[in-house]
Design a protein around this motif. Structure first.
Motif, short mmCIF file in Angstrom:
data_model
loop_
_atom_site.label_atom_id
_atom_site.label_comp_id
_atom_site.label_asym_id
_atom_site.label_seq_id
_atom_site.Cartn_x
_atom_site.Cartn_y
_atom_site.Cartn_z
N UNK A 12 0.84 -1.19 0.00
CA UNK A 12 0.00 0.00 0.00
C UNK A 12 0.88 1.24 0.00
N UNK A 13 0.34 2.34 -0.48
CA UNK A 13 1.09 3.58 -0.50
C UNK A 13 1.20 4.13 0.92
N UNK A 14 2.43 4.55 1.27
CA UNK A 14 2.65 5.12 2.60
C UNK A 14 2.17 6.57 2.61
N UNK A 42 -7.56 5.99 19.42
CA UNK A 42 -8.29 7.27 19.35
C UNK A 42 -7.47 8.32 18.62
N UNK A 43 -6.15 8.35 18.87
CA UNK A 43 -5.26 9.28 18.17
C UNK A 43 -5.31 9.04 16.66
N UNK A 44 -5.24 7.77 16.27
CA UNK A 44 -5.27 7.44 14.84
C UNK A 44 -6.60 7.84 14.22
N UNK A 45 -7.69 7.57 14.91
CA UNK A 45 -9.00 7.89 14.35
C UNK A 45 -9.27 9.39 14.31
N UNK A 46 -8.81 10.11 15.31
CA UNK A 46 -9.06 11.56 15.35
C UNK A 46 -8.19 12.31 14.36
N UNK A 50 -1.46 7.67 9.67
CA UNK A 50 -1.19 6.25 9.49
C UNK A 50 -1.93 5.64 8.33
N UNK A 51 -2.87 6.35 7.75
CA UNK A 51 -3.57 5.85 6.58
C UNK A 51 -4.58 4.76 6.91
N UNK A 52 -5.01 4.05 5.86
CA UNK A 52 -6.02 3.03 5.99
C UNK A 52 -5.56 1.86 6.83
N UNK A 53 -4.28 1.51 6.74
CA UNK A 53 -3.75 0.37 7.50
C UNK A 53 -3.86 0.61 9.00
N UNK A 54 -3.40 1.76 9.46
CA UNK A 54 -3.47 2.08 10.89
C UNK A 54 -4.92 2.28 11.34
N UNK A 55 -5.75 2.84 10.46
CA UNK A 55 -7.16 3.04 10.81
C UNK A 55 -7.86 1.70 11.00
#
Length: 153
Positions: A12-14, A42-46, A50-55
């Motif tokens: 995936x694209x970074x 919560x940090x990632x979602x707000x 991190x993109x789709x992978x972290x979400x």
């Protein structure tokens, strides 16, 4: 234990300009120490970092912890009832009888499923963290599909 149809994050694209590796954010979502398991997702979602992978991992980790919390509360119902009865007797000025004391000893035996559930949850969280740090997208059997749809898969 997990859906082994995993995807690797290198394909995936970074995301540009986030400053934090998506694999690091995804792995930290599962670390059950000092509320990291709640704060990082919560940090990632707000922030959207991190993109789709972290979400995906943030949503999956939060759903997993909510399910664990609900399951623990269901297992703890006998404890709540027994302690509530004992405390009600004490506050009413009654003497706690042998029936209450025997129910307390039964409660300690019932702690075994709670401890086993906690150990299993801890081991599974560490497994998912290791896979996420490695860049794999492992889906938890029930909630993984929902997390993937929320993350935009």
């Amino acid at each position: 234990m997990a859906d082994e149809t995993s995807k690797n994050v290198e394909t995936q694209a970074k995301p540009q300009g986030t400053g934090i590796d998506p694999k690091t954010l995804a792995g930290l979502c599962y670390i059950p120490v000092a509320f990291i398991n709640v704060l990082v997702p919560l940090y990632v979602l707000i922030t959207g970092k991190g993109g789709r992978f972290a979400k995906f991992h943030a949503v999956q980790a939060l759903l997993m912890y909510v399910a664990y919390f609900i399951l623990i509360q269901l297992v703890m119902i006998p404890y709540y009832l027994a302690f509530g009865t004992i405390y009600a007797d004490l506050f009413a000025g009654k003497q706690v009888g042998t029936a209450a004391l025997s129910s307390m000893s039964g409660m300690f035996v019932m702690m075994i499923p709670t401890m086993l559930l906690f150990i299993g949850f801890l081991v599974y969280s560490v497994y998912l963290a290791i896979k996420a740090f490695g860049g794999n997208e492992i889906q938890v059997p029930v909630i993984g599909k929902y997390a993937a749809s929320v993350a935009g898969n």
